[in-house]
Every structure is written in structure tokens, then in C-alpha cells.
Design a protein around this motif. Structure first.
Motif, PDB file in Angstrom:
ATOM      1  N   TYR A  97       1.583  12.446  -2.007  1.00  0.00           N
ATOM      2  CA  TYR A  97       0.745  13.008  -0.951  1.00  0.00           C
ATOM      3  C   TYR A  97      -0.213  11.950  -0.430  1.00  0.00           C
ATOM      4  O   TYR A  97      -0.852  11.242  -1.208  1.00  0.00           O
ATOM      5  N   MET A  98      -0.284  11.870   0.896  1.00  0.00           N
ATOM      6  CA  MET A  98      -1.251  11.015   1.584  1.00  0.00           C
ATOM      7  C   MET A  98      -2.095  11.915   2.467  1.00  0.00           C
ATOM      8  O   MET A  98      -1.571  12.851   3.082  1.00  0.00           O
ATOM      9  N   LEU A  99      -3.380  11.632   2.571  1.00  0.00           N
ATOM     10  CA  LEU A  99      -4.191  12.332   3.552  1.00  0.00           C
ATOM     11  C   LEU A  99      -3.651  12.008   4.938  1.00  0.00           C
ATOM     12  O   LEU A  99      -3.241  10.873   5.204  1.00  0.00           O
ATOM     13  N   ALA A 100      -3.642  13.001   5.816  1.00  0.00           N
ATOM     14  CA  ALA A 100      -3.007  12.858   7.133  1.00  0.00           C
ATOM     15  C   ALA A 100      -3.545  11.669   7.920  1.00  0.00           C
ATOM     16  O   ALA A 100      -2.790  10.995   8.619  1.00  0.00           O
ATOM     17  N   GLU A 101      -4.812  11.386   7.786  1.00  0.00           N
ATOM     18  CA  GLU A 101      -5.395  10.288   8.555  1.00  0.00           C
ATOM     19  C   GLU A 101      -4.890   8.916   8.103  1.00  0.00           C
ATOM     20  O   GLU A 101      -5.123   7.915   8.781  1.00  0.00           O
ATOM     21  N   HIS A 102      -4.154   8.880   7.005  1.00  0.00           N
ATOM     22  CA  HIS A 102      -3.598   7.617   6.512  1.00  0.00           C
ATOM     23  C   HIS A 102      -2.066   7.561   6.610  1.00  0.00           C
ATOM     24  O   HIS A 102      -1.460   6.598   6.142  1.00  0.00           O
ATOM     25  N   HIS A 103      -1.473   8.598   7.232  1.00  0.00           N
ATOM     26  CA  HIS A 103      -0.032   8.535   7.490  1.00  0.00           C
ATOM     27  C   HIS A 103       0.241   7.332   8.375  1.00  0.00           C
ATOM     28  O   HIS A 103      -0.531   7.010   9.272  1.00  0.00           O
ATOM     29  N   GLY A 104       1.336   6.646   8.111  1.00  0.00           N
ATOM     30  CA  GLY A 104       1.707   5.485   8.912  1.00  0.00           C
ATOM     31  C   GLY A 104       1.013   4.200   8.507  1.00  0.00           C
ATOM     32  O   GLY A 104       1.247   3.155   9.109  1.00  0.00           O
ATOM     33  N   SER A 105       0.195   4.248   7.460  1.00  0.00           N
ATOM     34  CA  SER A 105      -0.546   3.053   7.026  1.00  0.00           C
ATOM     35  C   SER A 105       0.298   2.124   6.153  1.00  0.00           C
ATOM     36  O   SER A 105      -0.105   0.996   5.889  1.00  0.00           O
ATOM     37  N   GLY A 106       1.436   2.601   5.675  1.00  0.00           N
ATOM     38  CA  GLY A 106       2.255   1.833   4.745  1.00  0.00           C
ATOM     39  C   GLY A 106       1.934   2.135   3.289  1.00  0.00           C
ATOM     40  O   GLY A 106       2.665   1.728   2.388  1.00  0.00           O
ATOM     41  N   ALA A 107       0.845   2.862   3.045  1.00  0.00           N
ATOM     42  CA  ALA A 107       0.450   3.156   1.669  1.00  0.00           C
ATOM     43  C   ALA A 107       1.422   4.120   0.997  1.00  0.00           C
ATOM     44  O   ALA A 107       1.682   4.002  -0.204  1.00  0.00           O
ATOM     45  N   GLY A 108       1.988   5.059   1.743  1.00  0.00           N
ATOM     46  CA  GLY A 108       2.979   5.963   1.167  1.00  0.00           C
ATOM     47  C   GLY A 108       4.187   5.200   0.653  1.00  0.00           C
ATOM     48  O   GLY A 108       4.706   5.484  -0.426  1.00  0.00           O
ATOM     49  N   GLN A 109       4.617   4.205   1.422  1.00  0.00           N
ATOM     50  CA  GLN A 109       5.741   3.372   0.994  1.00  0.00           C
ATOM     51  C   GLN A 109       5.392   2.607  -0.273  1.00  0.00           C
ATOM     52  O   GLN A 109       6.191   2.510  -1.207  1.00  0.00           O
ATOM     53  N   ARG A 110       4.191   2.080  -0.329  1.00  0.00           N
ATOM     54  CA  ARG A 110       3.781   1.330  -1.522  1.00  0.00           C
ATOM     55  C   ARG A 110       3.658   2.251  -2.733  1.00  0.00           C
ATOM     56  O   ARG A 110       3.975   1.856  -3.854  1.00  0.00           O
ATOM     57  N   LEU A 111       3.221   3.506  -2.502  1.00  0.00           N
ATOM     58  CA  LEU A 111       3.151   4.466  -3.606  1.00  0.00           C
ATOM     59  C   LEU A 111       4.544   4.778  -4.153  1.00  0.00           C
ATOM     60  O   LEU A 111       4.761   4.754  -5.361  1.00  0.00           O
ATOM     61  N   ILE A 112       5.481   5.089  -3.268  1.00  0.00           N
ATOM     62  CA  ILE A 112       6.828   5.435  -3.742  1.00  0.00           C
ATOM     63  C   ILE A 112       7.467   4.242  -4.445  1.00  0.00           C
ATOM     64  O   ILE A 112       8.131   4.396  -5.468  1.00  0.00           O
ATOM     65  N   ASP A 113       7.252   3.046  -3.934  1.00  0.00           N
ATOM     66  CA  ASP A 113       7.774   1.849  -4.589  1.00  0.00           C
ATOM     67  C   ASP A 113       7.163   1.680  -5.985  1.00  0.00           C
ATOM     68  O   ASP A 113       7.853   1.293  -6.931  1.00  0.00           O
ATOM     69  N   ALA A 114       5.881   1.985  -6.107  1.00  0.00           N
ATOM     70  CA  ALA A 114       5.187   1.806  -7.383  1.00  0.00           C
ATOM     71  C   ALA A 114       5.689   2.763  -8.458  1.00  0.00           C
ATOM     72  O   ALA A 114       5.803   2.372  -9.625  1.00  0.00           O
ATOM     73  N   VAL A 115       5.992   4.005  -8.086  1.00  0.00           N
ATOM     74  CA  VAL A 115       6.371   4.984  -9.110  1.00  0.00           C
ATOM     75  C   VAL A 115       7.876   5.109  -9.311  1.00  0.00           C
ATOM     76  O   VAL A 115       8.327   5.518 -10.377  1.00  0.00           O
ATOM     77  N   LEU A 116       8.670   4.732  -8.299  1.00  0.00           N
ATOM     78  CA  LEU A 116      10.122   4.850  -8.435  1.00  0.00           C
ATOM     79  C   LEU A 116      10.822   3.521  -8.657  1.00  0.00           C
ATOM     80  O   LEU A 116      11.916   3.488  -9.202  1.00  0.00           O
ATOM     81  N   GLU A 117      10.210   2.436  -8.178  1.00  0.00           N
ATOM     82  CA  GLU A 117      10.879   1.143  -8.160  1.00  0.00           C
ATOM     83  C   GLU A 117      12.205   1.341  -7.426  1.00  0.00           C
ATOM     84  O   GLU A 117      12.223   1.929  -6.373  1.00  0.00           O
TER      85      GLU A 117
END
Length: 160
Positions: A97-117
Motif C-alpha cells: 500500500y502506498m498513500l495516493a499522493e505518492h502513487h507514481g513516485s517509484g516507491a511502490g516498485q522499490r517496495l515490491i522489489d524489496a519484499v519479493l526480489e
């Protein structure tokens, strides 16, 4: 301008993770879930108990992560061993989950990469949730035909 940092979550993050979890649900599921669930006075408290347990009494192999901006948590993710008997893979993304104001920041991608590899994984995503489903498709996930629930309905997506 500050950059969002993604890091492993610690027990000290439980309260911030709970706030993000609840706010993201309110932003994402309003109209799909009953308002009394999303606006329950104890919703943040219940999520904080969940995150405290997940971060302190964690089952072996859980991978929690947070995205943080200027010391404030703005995104969360948790993955670990797959749950359920008939799952096609042994690793699962439990939530992202990302707060809506941070959608598109690239942080969601970095989160999924961090937990799933690069693991073969399974996840459940609300349907409809076109933004999340498109994000997961970009990450190699495809619906496998399984579904569950009704408020909201969820579909299973898998990545080989």
C-alpha cells in the motif's frame, strides 16, 4: 526535494504502518467496502496490533518493508511464505500500500522489489482495482482465474 527511502521495517514502525494501511484502504476501497469498516474508530488501533505482531512475533521468512519520506512512512509492503493449501507458488505478497499522493513516485516498485526480489509469487488483489492490477501486470503477474470474497472481491495473480 527529499527522496523516498525504502528499507526493512522494524517493530518501531508499527504505528506508522498502521496509519498508512488504514489511510490507503480508505483512499482505495471507499465505495467497495462498507464505510463502517473503513471509518471504524478502532481501525488504526487494530491495524497497529496486527503490524506489532507481524514485526515482533513474525513467522520465519516474513519480509516487511516501508517507504519513508522525511521520516514519515508513506508506503508499506509485506511478503512471506504463501498461505493456503492450493497455492501455485510458495511465496506471497500479502500487502503493498502506498498513500495516493505518492502513487507514481517509484516507491511502490522499490517496495515490491524489496519484499519479493525475483521470486515466483502469488498475490490477491481487489477487483476492480485497475491501477493495482496494471502495476502487478508490469511486474510479471497474471490472473490465474481464482477469486475469493465479495466486499471487495479479490482475484489471484501469479508470477512464475
Amino acid at each position: 526535494m527529499s527522496e523516498i527511502v525504502v528499507r526493512a521495517a522494524t517493530p518501531a514502525d508499527a504505528a506508522g504502518m498502521a496509519r498508512v494501511h488504514v489511510r490507503a484502504w480508505q483512499q482505495t476501497y471507499r465505495g467497495q467496502m462498507p464505510d463502517e469498516v473503513l471509518d471504524a474508530p478502532d481501525f488504526v488501533e487494530r491495524r497497529e496490533r496486527f503490524w506489532t505482531r507481524a514485526l515482533t512475533d513474525a513467522e520465519p521468512g516474513l519480509r516487511p518493508a516501508v517507504a519513508e519520506l522525511d521520516g514519515e512512512i508513506v508506503g508499506i509492503a509485506l511478503a512471506g511464505p504463501a498461505q493456503g493449501e492450493a497455492t501455485p507458488h510458495d511465496w506471497q505478497l500479502y500487502n503493498l500500500y502506498m498513500l495516493a499522493e505518492h502513487h507514481g513516485s517509484g516507491a511502490g516498485q522499490r517496495l515490491i522489489d524489496a519484499v519479493l526480489e525475483d521470486r515466483a509469487s502469488v498475490l490477491w488483489v481487489a477487483d476492480p482495482n485497475p491501477r493495482a492490477q496494471a502495476f502487478y501486470r508490469r511486474n510479471g503477474f497474471v490472473p490465474d482465474g481464482a477469486s475469493q470474497g465479495d466486499a471487495p472481491r479479490e482475484i489471484r495473480m501469479v508470477r512464475a
